[in-house]
Design a protein around this motif. Structure first.
Motif, PDB file in Angstrom:
ATOM      1  N   LYS A   1       0.834  -1.205   0.000  1.00 17.90           N
ATOM      2  CA  LYS A   1       0.000   0.000   0.000  1.00 17.90           C
ATOM      3  C   LYS A   1       0.868   1.253   0.000  1.00 17.90           C
ATOM      4  O   LYS A   1       0.603   2.206  -0.742  1.00 17.90           O
TER       5      LYS A   1
ATOM      6  N   GLU B   1      -5.824   0.057  -3.735  1.00 15.46           N
ATOM      7  CA  GLU B   1      -6.585  -0.419  -2.572  1.00 15.46           C
ATOM      8  C   GLU B   1      -7.431  -1.628  -2.947  1.00 15.46           C
ATOM      9  O   GLU B   1      -7.571  -2.578  -2.180  1.00 15.46           O
ATOM     10  N   SER B   2      -8.011  -1.611  -4.156  1.00 15.77           N
ATOM     11  CA  SER B   2      -8.906  -2.702  -4.568  1.00 15.77           C
ATOM     12  C   SER B   2      -8.142  -4.021  -4.690  1.00 15.77           C
ATOM     13  O   SER B   2      -8.641  -5.085  -4.297  1.00 15.77           O
TER      14      SER B   2
ATOM     15  N   ASN C   1      -7.461  -5.328  -1.192  1.00 13.52           N
ATOM     16  CA  ASN C   1      -8.676  -5.894  -0.585  1.00 13.52           C
ATOM     17  C   ASN C   1      -8.978  -7.265  -1.168  1.00 13.52           C
ATOM     18  O   ASN C   1      -9.401  -8.191  -0.453  1.00 13.52           O
ATOM     19  N   GLU C   2      -8.804  -7.415  -2.502  1.00 12.76           N
ATOM     20  CA  GLU C   2      -9.033  -8.727  -3.133  1.00 12.76           C
ATOM     21  C   GLU C   2      -8.057  -9.758  -2.602  1.00 12.76           C
ATOM     22  O   GLU C   2      -8.416 -10.916  -2.372  1.00 12.76           O
TER      23      GLU C   2
ATOM     24  N   LYS D   1      -6.675  -9.770   0.371  1.00  7.36           N
ATOM     25  CA  LYS D   1      -7.073 -10.122   1.747  1.00  7.36           C
ATOM     26  C   LYS D   1      -8.191 -11.149   1.754  1.00  7.36           C
ATOM     27  O   LYS D   1      -8.249 -12.038   2.607  1.00  7.36           O
ATOM     28  N   GLU D   2      -9.138 -11.033   0.765  1.00  5.55           N
ATOM     29  CA  GLU D   2     -10.246 -11.987   0.694  1.00  5.55           C
ATOM     30  C   GLU D   2      -9.767 -13.386   0.330  1.00  5.55           C
ATOM     31  O   GLU D   2     -10.410 -14.382   0.674  1.00  5.55           O
TER      32      GLU D   2
END
Length: 789
Positions: A496, A502-503, A506-507, A509-510
C-alpha cells in the motif's frame, strides 16, 4: 568444529584481523591455526589470558616484541659443524633483545603476579642472555657487514689492508700525475678489476706501460693495466683479504657456538615470545572490537547483551539481546527481508566460535556463552549448478547432513527453514525438523516467513517466537530483535505504501483464509500493544529521571543552607574567642603594671595575679571547647603525631608537632623559631605542602596515564628542525611522566641534518639521560634511541 560452519559464519574474518595484530611470523602462524575448543577449562584460561593482555595494554601499552624467527633448523646446522650467517645471528640478537625488554615491561613483583598471573608466569620463564646479545650486536653491523670490533685480529687485518690500499693508491696516483703518463692514459683515475687496482691506458700505448692487463673496455679503446710497481702490494691485499674471510668465518662460528650452548633456553624463549605475541594480538583485537569476557557454561545457555556482529561498523550497528537455552531451546525468528534475521544467526554463531577460541566478544559485560561440541549452520543461497541442485535441494542436502552428524551438545542455525518449495509442504517439513531437534534437546535458532511456524512456536513448550522490526512508515527495517512476539508479514502495508491499488489489496485479503487473516490481526494488535507499553515505559523512565534531578537539587539546597548556618555559627564563635584573647592580653598588661607600681606588695600581687590568670584560663578553656565542636571531626580522622602540620586554633598559626602528646594531651609545636606549648584539643591537622604537592603530582600522573597512551616511537621524517624539536619536547615529557625508560626517534638517514639537530637538542633536554644511534635491527642511523631519566 566442522569446516562448513566456520566458512558460513565467516570465522576467517576474525582470524585475518587477529593476524594483522601479531608482530612476528611465528605469532602469525599461531593466530592462523587458532581453532575453537570444546574444553571449558582451556576456554576459561585463554579468555583470562586475553583479559590480562587487555588490562596490560591499557596500563603499560604493548610489550616490545620484535620479529621472532624459528631457530630449530639453524641450530641443527650448527650442531653438524656449520655456522649461522649474519642475518640469523642478528635475528637471534633481536630475539634476546625482546626477552630483555619484555622482562622489564612488567617487572617481577608479587603485586603483578597477583594481578596478571598468566602473563607474569610467561615473562618469569623467559631467560636473559645479555652478554650473548651484546656480543652479537657489537660484532655484526648488518647482514653483509662485520664490525672491526668483532675481534682484535680482524681489526689488525683490516688496518693492514687499509695501509696497503693507501700505498697502492699513492703509487698509482704518482704514475697518473707524471708528465710521461698523460699521453699514455685514457683517463686520470684509479679503478679495480678482478679485485686488483689498475689504471686505464690507451690500447695503442699499453706496450709502453709495464704491467699486467686485466681487462679492456667494450669499445677496445682502453686497457686496464696493473703496473708492476703495485703487483706485489695487490698480492699482499689478496692474501690479507683471504685472512679476513677466514677470521670472519671464525667469528661467526664462535658466535654460533655461543648460541648453540643455550639452544634449549633459546628455543623456549622463542616459544614463549611467539605465544605472547599471539596473546597480545588477542588483547588488541578485543580493544578494537570493544569486547568483553563472557561467562561460559556447558548448560547450553546463551545470553548475549547488546551483541554486535564484528564485521559491522560498531558506530552504526544496532545491538541485539539474544537469550536461549534456559526456558526454551528453540527460537523461531520472523520478520521482513533485509531486517536482520540472518545477521542475528551469524552474530550468535560467530560470537560462540570466538569465545570458544579464547577471544573476547563484542557485547556488554556479564553476557553468557555456552560451550558446544559442534555448531551447524545452514545459511545462504546454496543453489548448485554443477550438481544440478535447486536451492531447496541444496538446503535439504545440508540439513540431512546436519541431522546425521548431530551431537548431543550442538548449536544448529537454520536460515529460511523450509523455503524454496511449496509453502504448505515446506512449513510442514520445517516444523517436523524443529520438533526432532527439540526432542533431542538441541539448541536451535531458525528464521522463517511461514505463519505455521509462528503458530508452532506459540503453541509448543520449549519453543519461543522472536521478530525483527520493520518501520512501515519509512519502509526501512529497524534491525531491533524482540523475543517473545512473532513478526508480522507487513506485505499488505508495504504494498500500500509503495502505491499498489486499494482494490487489489482488498481482493488479496479476501483470498487469505479467515484463520490466517485473524492471526495477522492478532499480531497487529500485539505489536500495537507492545509499542504502547514501550512508550509508557520510556515516559516512566523520563519521569523517574526528573524526580531524581529534583531530589538532587533539593539536597544541594539543604546542604547549602546547612553550610551557611554552620559558617555563621563558626564566625560568631571565632569573634567571641578573639574577644576573650584580647581581654586576656589586656589583663596581662594591667597585671604587669600593678607589679611595677606595688613592688613592696609583691607576694600579694603575685597571688592576685595567679587567681586572675586562672579565672581567665577557665573561661578561655570553656570557649575553646565550644569553638572546637566543629573541629573535632578533623582530629578524629587521624591521631596527631610528631612531624604533623597543625593549626593552633585562635592564633591562626601553622606549626609542626615536635613532641608526642603526654597523658593530658599537651604537646610542643614549632612555629618559626618559637616552640609553643599547646593541648591537642586546641589543634587542627592540616595538609602539609609536601602532601599537597605529592597529591597533585600523583593526580597529574594518573590523569596523564588514563587520558592517553604514549607510544615509544616518534616519527619525525618530513619535519624541519624547529618542528621536530617541538614534537620531541612534548613526546619526551609524556614518556617521562608515564615512566617509559627508552624511546625511539625516527628521523631517517637523508643528509643527516635532521639527525644532527635532534641529537644537539637531546644534549640539553632535562629528561634525556643518554642517547645513541639505533642498531641494525632498530633502524640503524635512521633512528636515535633515547634513554629517559
Amino acid at each position: 568444529m566442522n569446516e562448513r560452519a566456520l566458512k558460513v559464519l565467516e570465522y576467517n574474518l576474525i582470524i585475518n584481523r587477529l593476524v594483522e595484530y601479531t608482530k612476528s611470523n611465528l605469532g602469525k602462524d599461531i593466530s592462523r591455526k587458532l581453532m575453537p575448543t570444546t574444553d571449558i577449562d582451556i576456554v576459561k584460561k585463554t579468555l583470562e589470558e586475553t583479559e590480562e593482555a587487555c588490562s596490560l595494554i591499557y596500563a603499560f601499552g604493548n610489550p616490545s616484541i620484535y620479529e621472532i624467527n624459528d631457530f630449530i633448523l639453524p641450530l641443527k646446522h650448527v650442531e653438524k659443524g656449520g655456522s649461522l650467517n649474519p642475518k640469523e645471528l642478528l635475528d637471534a640478537a633481536t630475539l634476546l633483545r625482546s626477552v630483555r625488554e619484555v622482562k622489564k615491561y612488567l617487572g617481577e613483583t608479587e603485586e603483578n603476579n597477583i594481578k596478571y598471573p598468566i602473563i607474569y608466569n610467561m615473562i618469569f620463564n623467559l631467560i636473559q642472555f645479555d652478554n650473548i646479545e651484546s656480543n652479537i650486536s657489537s660484532s655484526i653491523i648488518s647482514e653483509t657487514e662485520i664490525s672491526d670490533n668483532a675481534s682484535s685480529e680482524l681489526k689488525r687485518i683490516r688496518r693492514e689492508i687499509q695501509n696497503k690500499t693507501s700505498a697502492i693508491r699513492n703509487k698509482l696516483n704518482s704514475i697518473l700525475k707524471s708528465q710521461n703518463s698523460e699521453k699514455l692514459l685514457q683517463d686520470s683515475f684509479v679503478t679495480i678489476r678482478d679485485g686488483r687496482y689498475v689504471i686505464p691506458v690507451k690500447s695503442e700505448n699499453r706496450s709502453f706501460v709495464k704491467g699486467i692487463v686485466h681487462d679492456q673496455s667494450s669499445s677496445g679503446a682502453t686497457a686496464f693495466i696493473e703496473p708492476m710497481a703495485v703487483v706485489e702490494l695487490n698480492n699482499d691485499i689478496r692474501i690479507l683479504e683471504s685472512k679476513e674471510a677466514e677470521e670472519i668465518k671464525k667469528i661467526l662460528r664462535n658466535l654460533s657456538i655461543e648460541l648453540f650452548e643455550i639452544k634449549d633456553q633459546l628455543i623456549e624463549n622463542q616459544k614463549i615470545l611467539s605465544y605472547m605475541d599471539f596473546v597480545f594480538a588477542k588483547g588488541n583485537l578485543a580493544i578494537e572490537l570493544e569486547g568483553t569476557k563472557p561467562e561460559v557454561n556447558t548448560n547450553g545457555i546463551i545470553n548475549l547483551k547488546k551483541a554486535r556482529h564484528p564485521a559491522l561498523d560498531k558506530k552504526t550497528v544496532v545491538p541485539i539481546d539474544v537469550y536461549i537455552g534456559k526456558d526454551y531451546n528453540t527460537l523461531v525468528i520472523t520478520g521482513p527481508n533485509t531486517g536482520g534475521k540472518t545477521v542475528t544467526l551469524k552474530t550468535v554463531g560467530l560470537l560462540t566460535l570466538m569465545a570458544q577460541s579464547g577471544l573476547m566478544i563484542p557485547c556488554n559485560a556479564n553476557s553468557e556463552i555456552a560451550i558446544f561440541n559442534e555448531i551447524f549452520a545452514d545459511i545462504g543461497d546454496e543453489q548448485s549448478i554443477e550438481q544440478s541442485l535447486s536451492t531447496f535441494s541444496s538446503h535439504m542436502t545440508n540439513i540431512v547432513n546436519i541431522l546425521e552428524n548431530l551431537q548431543y551438545n550442538s548449536l544448529v542455525l537454520f536460515d529460511e527453514l523450509g523455503a524454496g518449495t511449496d509453502p504448505t509442504e515446506g512449513a510442514a517439513l520445517a516444523i517436523a525438523i524443529l520438533e526432532r531437534l527439540l526432542k533431542k534437546n538441541i539448541r536451535t535458532m531458525a528464521t522463517t516467513h511461514y505463519s505455521q511456524l509462528k503458530l508452532f512456536a506459540l503453541n509448543t513448550k520449549g519453543v519461543k517466537n522472536g521478530s525483527v522490526e520493520f518501520n512501515v512508515d519509512t519502509l526501512r527495517p529497524t534491525y531491533k530483535l524482540t523475543i517473545g512476539i512473532p513478526g508480522k508479514s507487513n506485505a499488505f502495508e508495504i504494498s500500500k505504501r509503495l502505491g499498489l491499488g486499494e482494490s487489489i489489496i482488498n481482493e488479496a485479503k479476501e483470498l487469505i483464509s479467515e484463520e490466517n487473516q485473524s492471526f495477522e490481526d492478532v499480531l497487529s494488535k500485539i505489536e500495537y500493544d507492545r509499542k504502547q507499553v514501550e512508550e509508557s515505559k520510556k515516559k516512566q523512565e523520563e519521569l523517574e529521571n526528573e524526580i531524581k534531578e529534583i531530589k538532587l537539587k533539593l539536597q544541594l539546597e539543604l546542604d547549602k543552607a546547612k553550610n551557611t548556618r554552620e559558617k555563621i555559627i563558626e564566625e560568631a564563635r571565632e569573634e567571641a574567642y578573639n574577644i576573650i584573647l584580647e581581654a586576656k592580653d589586656s589583663t596581662k598588661d594591667l597585671i604587669k603594671h600593678l607589679k611595677f607600681l606595688e613592688k613592696d606588695a609583691e607576694k600579694n600581687i603575685a597571688k592576685e595575679v595567679t587567681l586572675i590568670e586562672k579565672d581567665f584560663s577557665e573561661k578561655l578553656k570553656k570557649n575553646t571547647s565550644n569553638k572546637n565542636l566543629l573541629e573535632t571531626s578533623n582530629n578524629s580522622k587521624k591521631e596527631i603525631s610528631i612531624g604533623d602540620d597543625v593549626e593552633i586554633l585562635g592564633m591562626n598559626e601553622i606549626g609542626e608537632v615536635i613532641t608526642n602528646p603526654d597523658k593530658k594531651g599537651d604537646i610542643q609545636v614549632q612555629v618559626g623559631i618559637m616552640k609553643i606549648n599547646a593541648n591537642i584539643k586546641n589543634l587542627r591537622l592540616v595538609e602539609s605542602k609536601d602532601e599537597k604537592k605529592a597529591s597533585n603530582n600523583i593526580k597529574n600522573i594518573i590523569k596523564n596515564k588514563s587520558s592517553k597512551e604514549v607510544n615509544r616511537e616518534l616519527d619525525l621524517r618530513g619535519l624541519n628542525i624547529e618542528e621536530a624539536i617541538y614534537e620531541i619536547d612534548k613526546f619526551i615529557d609524556d614518556a617521562y611522566i608515564v615512566g617509559l625508560k627508552e624511546v625511539v626517534l625516527i628521523h631517517g638517514k637523508g643528509t643527516g641534518a635532521l639527525r644532527q639537530g635532534v641529537q644537539k637538542y637531546l644534549n640539553r633536554n632535562k629528561h634525556a639521560k643518554s642517547f645513541r644511534i639505533g642498531s641494525y635491527s632498530e633502524g640503524g642511523t635512521g633512528v636515535t634511541v633515547v634513554e629517559i631519566k
